[in-house]
Design a protein around this motif. Structure first.
Motif, PDB file in Angstrom:
ATOM      1  N   LYS A   1      42.874 -34.542 -12.112  1.00  0.00           N
ATOM      2  CA  LYS A   1      43.464 -35.325 -13.214  1.00  0.00           C
ATOM      3  C   LYS A   1      44.539 -36.279 -12.689  1.00  0.00           C
ATOM      4  CE  LYS A   1      44.911 -34.847 -17.936  1.00  0.00           C
ATOM      5  NZ  LYS A   1      43.683 -35.251 -18.560  1.00  0.00           N
TER       6      LYS A   1
ATOM      7  N   TYR B   1      37.506 -38.896 -14.216  1.00  0.00           N
ATOM      8  CA  TYR B   1      37.973 -37.517 -14.399  1.00  0.00           C
ATOM      9  C   TYR B   1      37.022 -36.762 -15.324  1.00  0.00           C
ATOM     10  CZ  TYR B   1      40.442 -33.423 -15.962  1.00  0.00           C
ATOM     11  OH  TYR B   1      40.742 -32.116 -16.267  1.00  0.00           O
ATOM     12  N   ASN B   2      36.682 -37.358 -16.461  1.00  0.00           N
ATOM     13  CA  ASN B   2      35.795 -36.689 -17.417  1.00  0.00           C
ATOM     14  C   ASN B   2      34.440 -36.384 -16.795  1.00  0.00           C
ATOM     15  OD1 ASN B   2      37.780 -36.741 -19.389  1.00  0.00           O
ATOM     16  ND2 ASN B   2      37.039 -38.641 -20.290  1.00  0.00           N
ATOM     17  N   THR B   3      33.905 -37.311 -16.012  1.00  0.00           N
ATOM     18  CA  THR B   3      32.614 -37.110 -15.355  1.00  0.00           C
ATOM     19  C   THR B   3      32.684 -35.978 -14.336  1.00  0.00           C
ATOM     20  OG1 THR B   3      32.053 -39.432 -15.640  1.00  0.00           O
ATOM     21  CG2 THR B   3      30.834 -38.229 -13.948  1.00  0.00           C
TER      22      THR B   3
ATOM     23  N   ALA C   1      35.087 -33.607 -14.068  1.00  0.00           N
ATOM     24  CA  ALA C   1      35.638 -32.359 -14.599  1.00  0.00           C
ATOM     25  C   ALA C   1      34.617 -31.543 -15.381  1.00  0.00           C
ATOM     26  CB  ALA C   1      36.846 -32.652 -15.479  1.00  0.00           C
ATOM     27  N   HIS C   2      33.659 -32.201 -16.006  1.00  0.00           N
ATOM     28  CA  HIS C   2      32.710 -31.479 -16.871  1.00  0.00           C
ATOM     29  C   HIS C   2      31.992 -30.326 -16.149  1.00  0.00           C
ATOM     30  CE1 HIS C   2      30.095 -30.701 -20.224  1.00  0.00           C
ATOM     31  NE2 HIS C   2      29.051 -30.825 -19.411  1.00  0.00           N
ATOM     32  N   PRO C   3      31.354 -30.552 -14.986  1.00  0.00           N
ATOM     33  CA  PRO C   3      30.693 -29.420 -14.332  1.00  0.00           C
ATOM     34  C   PRO C   3      31.677 -28.355 -13.851  1.00  0.00           C
ATOM     35  CG  PRO C   3      30.485 -31.418 -13.000  1.00  0.00           C
ATOM     36  CD  PRO C   3      31.103 -31.816 -14.294  1.00  0.00           C
TER      37      PRO C   3
ATOM     38  N   GLU D   1      34.526 -27.527 -15.412  1.00  0.00           N
ATOM     39  CA  GLU D   1      34.880 -26.761 -16.612  1.00  0.00           C
ATOM     40  C   GLU D   1      33.766 -25.794 -16.996  1.00  0.00           C
ATOM     41  OE1 GLU D   1      35.594 -30.105 -19.123  1.00  0.00           O
ATOM     42  OE2 GLU D   1      37.744 -30.162 -18.643  1.00  0.00           O
ATOM     43  N   GLN D   2      32.511 -26.243 -16.908  1.00  0.00           N
ATOM     44  CA  GLN D   2      31.382 -25.364 -17.232  1.00  0.00           C
ATOM     45  C   GLN D   2      31.316 -24.177 -16.267  1.00  0.00           C
ATOM     46  OE1 GLN D   2      29.454 -25.720 -20.007  1.00  0.00           O
ATOM     47  NE2 GLN D   2      30.945 -27.305 -20.446  1.00  0.00           N
TER      48      GLN D   2
ATOM     49  N   LYS E   1      34.051 -21.659 -17.115  1.00  0.00           N
ATOM     50  CA  LYS E   1      33.706 -20.876 -18.309  1.00  0.00           C
ATOM     51  C   LYS E   1      32.770 -19.725 -17.964  1.00  0.00           C
ATOM     52  CE  LYS E   1      34.282 -24.479 -21.780  1.00  0.00           C
ATOM     53  NZ  LYS E   1      33.575 -25.405 -22.690  1.00  0.00           N
TER      54      LYS E   1
END
Length: 122
Positions: free
Chosen positions: A10, A18-20, A22-24, A26-27, A30
């Motif tokens: 970030k 960042y969004n692109t 960070a998504h994998p 974050e998954q 989880k």
């Protein structure tokens, strides 16, 4: 992005990359997965373009990296990648000078990224 450290990511990226990236991550978090990837070598780094855009000065660089990409579950079992396979990844990064950051060592942030990988032939 190799370590899956969202705080560092970030700090070093503008919102879109960042969004692109960070998504994998974050998954994976989880699912209680951890990143066990390594950068073995970085070579052939070149500045391929520089220009002024409305966001500020932009430098486009490309480089090659040799990496091992592995994701493990909570028990340490490999769920993605191969700890014995070295990948050659060719990156193109666009870095933009953050006009609100006065520290010159922290002012360049990732505004766009492209990567293509192949298995390393040894």
């Amino acid at each position: 992005m190799i370590r899956g450290d969202l705080d560092v990511l970030k700090d070093w990226c503008f919102e879109a990359p960042y969004n692109t990236l960070a998504h994998p991550i974050e998954q994976a978090k989880k699912a209680f997965y951890t990143f066990d990837s390594k950068v073995l070598d970085v070579s052939h780094a070149d500045i391929i373009a520089g220009k002024i855009m409305e966001q500020g000065p932009v430098l486009v660089i490309n480089f090659n990296a040799q990496q091992i990409m592995v994701v493990r579950d909570a028990k340490g079992k490999v769920v993605e990648g191969d700890p014995d396979k070295i990948l050659r990844i060719m990156y193109v990064w666009a870095l933009c000078r953050d006009q609100e950051e006065f520290n010159p060592r922290a002012a360049w942030k990732l505004i766009d990224i492209s990567a293509s990988s192949s298995e390393q032939w040894l």
